[in-house]
Design a protein around this motif. Structure first.
Motif, PDB file in Angstrom:
ATOM      1  N   ILE A   1     -83.459  69.841  27.201  1.00  0.00           N
ATOM      2  CA  ILE A   1     -83.950  68.478  27.020  1.00  0.00           C
ATOM      3  C   ILE A   1     -85.338  68.360  27.653  1.00  0.00           C
ATOM      4  N   ALA A   2     -86.248  67.701  26.968  1.00  0.00           N
ATOM      5  CA  ALA A   2     -87.610  67.523  27.466  1.00  0.00           C
ATOM      6  C   ALA A   2     -87.904  66.043  27.672  1.00  0.00           C
ATOM      7  N   HIS A   3     -88.701  65.765  28.683  1.00  0.00           N
ATOM      8  CA  HIS A   3     -89.204  64.408  28.922  1.00  0.00           C
ATOM      9  C   HIS A   3     -90.548  64.306  28.219  1.00  0.00           C
ATOM     10  N   VAL A   4     -90.648  63.451  27.216  1.00  0.00           N
ATOM     11  CA  VAL A   4     -91.852  63.349  26.396  1.00  0.00           C
ATOM     12  C   VAL A   4     -92.525  62.007  26.679  1.00  0.00           C
ATOM     13  N   THR A   5     -93.815  62.044  26.959  1.00  0.00           N
ATOM     14  CA  THR A   5     -94.557  60.822  27.255  1.00  0.00           C
ATOM     15  C   THR A   5     -95.777  60.716  26.353  1.00  0.00           C
ATOM     16  N   ALA A   6     -96.217  59.503  26.127  1.00  0.00           N
ATOM     17  CA  ALA A   6     -97.424  59.273  25.328  1.00  0.00           C
ATOM     18  C   ALA A   6     -98.050  57.959  25.754  1.00  0.00           C
ATOM     19  N   SER A   7     -99.349  57.838  25.554  1.00  0.00           N
ATOM     20  CA  SER A   7    -100.050  56.613  25.924  1.00  0.00           C
ATOM     21  C   SER A   7    -100.787  56.039  24.724  1.00  0.00           C
TER      22      SER A   7
ATOM     23  N   ALA B   1    -100.365  51.042  27.036  1.00  0.00           N
ATOM     24  CA  ALA B   1     -98.920  51.233  26.968  1.00  0.00           C
ATOM     25  C   ALA B   1     -98.597  52.698  27.227  1.00  0.00           C
ATOM     26  N   ASN B   2     -97.571  52.935  28.010  1.00  0.00           N
ATOM     27  CA  ASN B   2     -97.065  54.283  28.235  1.00  0.00           C
ATOM     28  C   ASN B   2     -95.627  54.340  27.750  1.00  0.00           C
ATOM     29  N   ALA B   3     -95.379  55.236  26.795  1.00  0.00           N
ATOM     30  CA  ALA B   3     -94.049  55.356  26.209  1.00  0.00           C
ATOM     31  C   ALA B   3     -93.397  56.653  26.677  1.00  0.00           C
ATOM     32  N   GLN B   4     -92.090  56.618  26.850  1.00  0.00           N
ATOM     33  CA  GLN B   4     -91.382  57.821  27.265  1.00  0.00           C
ATOM     34  C   GLN B   4     -90.008  57.879  26.626  1.00  0.00           C
ATOM     35  N   VAL B   5     -89.559  59.106  26.402  1.00  0.00           N
ATOM     36  CA  VAL B   5     -88.252  59.320  25.797  1.00  0.00           C
ATOM     37  C   VAL B   5     -87.791  60.728  26.155  1.00  0.00           C
ATOM     38  N   TYR B   6     -86.511  60.959  26.096  1.00  0.00           N
ATOM     39  CA  TYR B   6     -85.964  62.304  26.281  1.00  0.00           C
ATOM     40  C   TYR B   6     -85.561  62.839  24.915  1.00  0.00           C
TER      41      TYR B   6
END
Length: 343
Positions: free
Chosen positions: A51-57, A149-154
């Motif tokens: 599982i990876a922690h994925v972030t984007a802005s 905005a900072n978005a994150q998901v696994y």
């Protein structure tokens, strides 16, 4: 320096080099932000089973009620092109999480702030995205709202779609139309000026282009159909996105300008302000490279998503724009046209 994103050369020698030379990175970091991809993938430990922690802005500026929506959707779009985010139909579980920061000018009224927050809340709720925190600051000397905005998901790491995969001799497919986000923002801010030339029905249609900002459905379709690369189209317009797509993958391009889709409303707004629509803020569009361009176009159109094959990738580094008999080279994106109009 010009307004908007810094140039590619400044980014590489000052931003990227400084951070990656002096910064600390752990041994499992798989990917961090590269040119044209404001996102990063951080794998978790072996015990977390891939599982990876994925972030984007995402960032946006303006005084329109959709300014926070544009920032948040931009972040989610980056997650989508990595294959880390899709529309969630399970209401009990969030599809992604957002932190939102707003910097507002002193003269920004509370009622307008409420409208901005209500709009972003509703749009995120439709996609089952939870807004974790929202910080609002009144900043001296600024004249427009700055939204980040900072978005994150696994997500499962082996299902993620890495950038830079375009290969020579592939079709380049574009979804929707160029300049959608810029057209909507300009129409909102410059409505009175535009009314001196154009009828309200045309301007209302232009302002409604914000409905097209999400590229999540087309990214999900493309990921399942075997595309080799996906590229968000936004600041710098379609020209900027084409350059970043080719640069990141090390390929050339031959693009037919006549095949790039554009709405009449965008043409009219750009003509009014003497702006180049190919260099206008184009959130809501997406580029793909694939061996079967027409098949992908058909799949997208079956879902009600407009798309077109606009050219091909090539060997080498030449990036060529074709307009009937005229041929010229594509250049790196500079200042987005929206800054010339909205200042």
């Amino acid at each position: 320096m010009n307004y908007g994103k810094v140039s590619e050369s400044v980014y590489n020698r000052t931003v990227y080099k400084t951070i990656h030379t002096n910064g600390y990175y752990d041994k499992i970091t798989a990917n961090s932000a590269v040119l044209g991809a404001d996102c990063a993938i951080v794998p978790l430990t072996a015990e977390d089973k891939g599982i990876a922690h994925v972030t984007a802005s995402g960032q946006a500026s303006g005084k329109d009620a959709a300014v926070a929506v544009r920032a948040a959707q931009h972040a989610l779009n980056h997650l989508a092109v990595l294959g880390a985010f899709c529309v969630n139909t399970q209401k009990e579980k969030a599809a992604a999480y957002i932190t939102l920061n707003l910097s507002i000018p002193a003269e920004f009224r509370e009622a307008k702030l409420r409208a901005v927050l209500e709009k972003v809340t509703l749009v995120m709720a439709e996609q089952h995205v939870t807004i974790l925190t929202t910080e609002v600051q009144v900043i001296p000397q600024i004249t427009t709202v700055l939204a980040t905005a900072n978005a994150q998901v696994y997500a499962e790491q082996n299902k993620l779609f890495m950038p830079g995969g375009a290969l020579p001799e592939q079709d380049v497919v574009m979804t929707k139309w160029l300049g959608l986000e810029g057209t909507a923002a300009i129409t909102d801010r410059k409505l009175r000026e535009l009314q001196t030339r154009y009828p309200m029905p045309l301007l209302e249609e232009a302002a409604a282009f914000e409905q097209y900002l999400s590229i999540v459905p087309e990214a999900a379709t493309a990921a399942k159909s075997g595309v080799s690369a996906m590229q968000v189209v936004r600041e710098g317009g379609i020209f900027g996105a084409l350059w970043e797509l080719a640069q990141e993958s090390g390929v050339g391009l031959v693009i037919d300008l006549k095949k790039i889709p554009v709405k009449q409303e965008t043409i009219e707004v750009c003509e009014f302000f003497d702006a180049n629509p190919y260099k206008l803020l184009s959130g809501g569009s997406l580029l793909f490279t694939t061996n079967k361009g027409m098949k992908l176009v058909e799949l997208l159109e079956q879902q009600g998503i407009a798309a077109a094959v606009i050219g091909k990738t090539t060997q080498g580094n030449d990036r060529i724009l074709v307009n009937e008999e005229e041929r010229r080279f594509l250049e790196p994106a500079r200042e987005d046209e929206i800054y010339k109009i909205l200042g």
